[in-house]
Write a protein that holds these residues in place. Structure first.
Motif, PDB file in Angstrom:
ATOM      1  N   MET A   1       0.651  -1.165  -0.062  1.00 48.75           N
ATOM      2  CA  MET A   1       0.027   0.064  -0.101  1.00 48.75           C
ATOM      3  C   MET A   1       0.954   1.385  -0.126  1.00 48.75           C
ATOM      4  SD  MET A   1      -2.858   1.085   2.657  1.00 48.75           S
ATOM      5  CE  MET A   1      -4.103   0.051   2.024  1.00 48.75           C
ATOM      6  N   ARG A   2       0.361   2.105  -0.853  1.00 54.03           N
ATOM      7  CA  ARG A   2       1.263   3.324  -0.885  1.00 54.03           C
ATOM      8  C   ARG A   2       0.310   4.743  -0.420  1.00 54.03           C
ATOM      9  NH1 ARG A   2       3.804   5.153  -6.017  1.00 54.03           N
ATOM     10  NH2 ARG A   2       5.297   5.955  -4.848  1.00 54.03           N
ATOM     11  N   ILE A   3       0.987   5.502   0.556  1.00 58.66           N
ATOM     12  CA  ILE A   3       0.283   6.586   1.169  1.00 58.66           C
ATOM     13  C   ILE A   3       1.026   7.812   0.959  1.00 58.66           C
ATOM     14  CG2 ILE A   3      -0.872   7.489   3.272  1.00 58.66           C
ATOM     15  CD1 ILE A   3      -1.547   4.807   4.115  1.00 58.66           C
ATOM     16  N   LEU A   4       0.423   9.038   0.610  1.00 60.13           N
ATOM     17  CA  LEU A   4       1.212  10.132   0.429  1.00 60.13           C
ATOM     18  C   LEU A   4       0.323  11.206   1.476  1.00 60.13           C
ATOM     19  CD1 LEU A   4       3.337  12.128  -0.833  1.00 60.13           C
ATOM     20  CD2 LEU A   4       1.498  12.880  -2.278  1.00 60.13           C
ATOM     21  N   ILE A   5       1.237  11.785   2.170  1.00 63.02           N
ATOM     22  CA  ILE A   5       0.704  12.847   3.128  1.00 63.02           C
ATOM     23  C   ILE A   5       0.955  14.016   2.768  1.00 63.02           C
ATOM     24  CG2 ILE A   5       0.649  13.658   5.553  1.00 63.02           C
ATOM     25  CD1 ILE A   5       0.940  11.035   6.725  1.00 63.02           C
ATOM     26  N   ILE A   6       0.142  15.019   2.334  1.00 59.69           N
ATOM     27  CA  ILE A   6       0.397  16.206   1.948  1.00 59.69           C
ATOM     28  C   ILE A   6       0.273  17.474   2.889  1.00 59.69           C
ATOM     29  CG2 ILE A   6      -0.308  18.050   0.184  1.00 59.69           C
ATOM     30  CD1 ILE A   6      -1.167  15.988  -1.620  1.00 59.69           C
ATOM     31  N   GLY A   7       1.305  17.953   3.337  1.00 61.02           N
ATOM     32  CA  GLY A   7       1.033  18.935   4.580  1.00 61.02           C
ATOM     33  C   GLY A   7       2.013  18.344   5.638  1.00 61.02           C
ATOM     34  N   ALA A   8       3.126  19.088   5.702  1.00 63.35           N
ATOM     35  CA  ALA A   8       3.904  18.856   6.837  1.00 63.35           C
ATOM     36  C   ALA A   8       3.939  19.908   8.185  1.00 63.35           C
ATOM     37  CB  ALA A   8       5.318  18.715   6.217  1.00 63.35           C
ATOM     38  N   GLY A   9       2.589  20.278   8.464  1.00 64.18           N
ATOM     39  CA  GLY A   9       2.427  20.821   9.652  1.00 64.18           C
ATOM     40  C   GLY A   9       2.133  20.058  10.905  1.00 64.18           C
TER      41      GLY A   9
ATOM     42  N   PRO B   1       3.868  -4.676   1.138  1.00 63.11           N
ATOM     43  CA  PRO B   1       4.660  -3.700   1.512  1.00 63.11           C
ATOM     44  C   PRO B   1       3.779  -2.568   1.687  1.00 63.11           C
ATOM     45  CG  PRO B   1       5.568  -4.683  -0.278  1.00 63.11           C
ATOM     46  CD  PRO B   1       4.306  -5.194  -0.175  1.00 63.11           C
ATOM     47  N   PHE B   2       4.235  -1.667   2.525  1.00 64.32           N
ATOM     48  CA  PHE B   2       3.623  -0.479   2.988  1.00 64.32           C
ATOM     49  C   PHE B   2       4.643   0.882   2.885  1.00 64.32           C
ATOM     50  CE2 PHE B   2       2.595   2.786   6.300  1.00 64.32           C
ATOM     51  CZ  PHE B   2       1.223   3.208   6.040  1.00 64.32           C
ATOM     52  N   ASP B   3       4.285   1.607   2.014  1.00 68.73           N
ATOM     53  CA  ASP B   3       5.077   2.925   1.536  1.00 68.73           C
ATOM     54  C   ASP B   3       4.546   3.861   1.985  1.00 68.73           C
ATOM     55  OD1 ASP B   3       7.202   4.308   0.291  1.00 68.73           O
ATOM     56  OD2 ASP B   3       5.998   4.479  -1.408  1.00 68.73           O
ATOM     57  N   ILE B   4       5.105   4.845   2.790  1.00 70.03           N
ATOM     58  CA  ILE B   4       4.518   6.118   3.103  1.00 70.03           C
ATOM     59  C   ILE B   4       5.486   7.238   2.735  1.00 70.03           C
ATOM     60  CG2 ILE B   4       5.306   5.812   5.467  1.00 70.03           C
ATOM     61  CD1 ILE B   4       2.990   7.790   6.138  1.00 70.03           C
ATOM     62  N   LYS B   5       5.009   8.490   2.276  1.00 67.69           N
ATOM     63  CA  LYS B   5       5.791   9.550   1.881  1.00 67.69           C
ATOM     64  C   LYS B   5       5.142  10.722   2.445  1.00 67.69           C
ATOM     65  CE  LYS B   5       8.039   7.777  -2.217  1.00 67.69           C
ATOM     66  NZ  LYS B   5       8.243   7.627  -3.653  1.00 67.69           N
ATOM     67  N   ILE B   6       5.950  12.004   2.538  1.00 70.45           N
ATOM     68  CA  ILE B   6       5.292  13.123   2.854  1.00 70.45           C
ATOM     69  C   ILE B   6       5.354  14.284   1.968  1.00 70.45           C
ATOM     70  CG2 ILE B   6       6.969  13.726   4.451  1.00 70.45           C
ATOM     71  CD1 ILE B   6       4.753  15.055   6.280  1.00 70.45           C
TER      72      ILE B   6
ATOM     73  N   LEU C   1      -3.367  11.693   1.900  1.00 73.70           N
ATOM     74  CA  LEU C   1      -4.021  12.290   3.065  1.00 73.70           C
ATOM     75  C   LEU C   1      -3.729  13.476   2.980  1.00 73.70           C
ATOM     76  CD1 LEU C   1      -3.363   9.686   5.683  1.00 73.70           C
ATOM     77  CD2 LEU C   1      -5.140   9.834   3.965  1.00 73.70           C
ATOM     78  N   ILE C   2      -4.627  14.919   2.834  1.00 72.85           N
ATOM     79  CA  ILE C   2      -4.221  15.996   2.551  1.00 72.85           C
ATOM     80  C   ILE C   2      -4.583  16.780   3.989  1.00 72.85           C
ATOM     81  CG2 ILE C   2      -4.699  18.037   1.353  1.00 72.85           C
ATOM     82  CD1 ILE C   2      -5.653  16.206  -0.899  1.00 72.85           C
TER      83      ILE C   2
END
Length: 117
Positions: free
Chosen positions: A1-9, A33-38, A84-85
């Motif tokens: 699973m690939r997850i992107l987080i937009i917003g590093a507040g 596999p679990f892939d996360i980015k910001i 995720l925004i």
């Protein structure tokens, strides 16, 4: 699973830290596999890239630093299972063209503005 987080507040960083620290558990449960980015921009991008994602846990009186992949643009061909925004309403206008051109299907807007678009 690939997850992107937009917003590093504050909120986006806390969720990113939680997910990156849950990676092994999530991979075991999801059996993949679990892939996360910001996604961060400007000085925040440079800081996370150089020093990691720093979280000051006020109540626990500890500081953690997570090594998380960081990107500064969302390309049209970057495909994620979930994006995720975590942005303020005033920041959305600049993001809309990137979202519209992206091939991902699941965008989750998480904010504190009940009057959002």
């Amino acid at each position: 699973m690939r997850i992107l987080i937009i917003g590093a507040g504050v909120t986006g960083s806390i969720y990113a830290s939680f997910l990156i620290n849950s990676k092994k558990i999530l991979e075991k449960k999801l059996k993949e596999p679990f892939d996360i980015k910001i996604l961060a921009r400007g000085e925040t991008y440079k800081r996370i890239r150089s020093n990691g994602l720093k979280i000051n846990h006020y109540l626990q009186k500890i500081i953690t630093i997570d090594n998380i992949p960081v990107i500064k643009t969302l390309e049209a061909n970057d495909k994620y299972d979930y994006i995720l925004i975590f942005l303020r309403k005033t920041q959305m206008k600049d993001l809309i063209p990137e979202i519209e051109s992206n091939s991902s299907h699941n965008f989750v807007f998480i904010g504190n503005n009940g009057t959002g678009a």
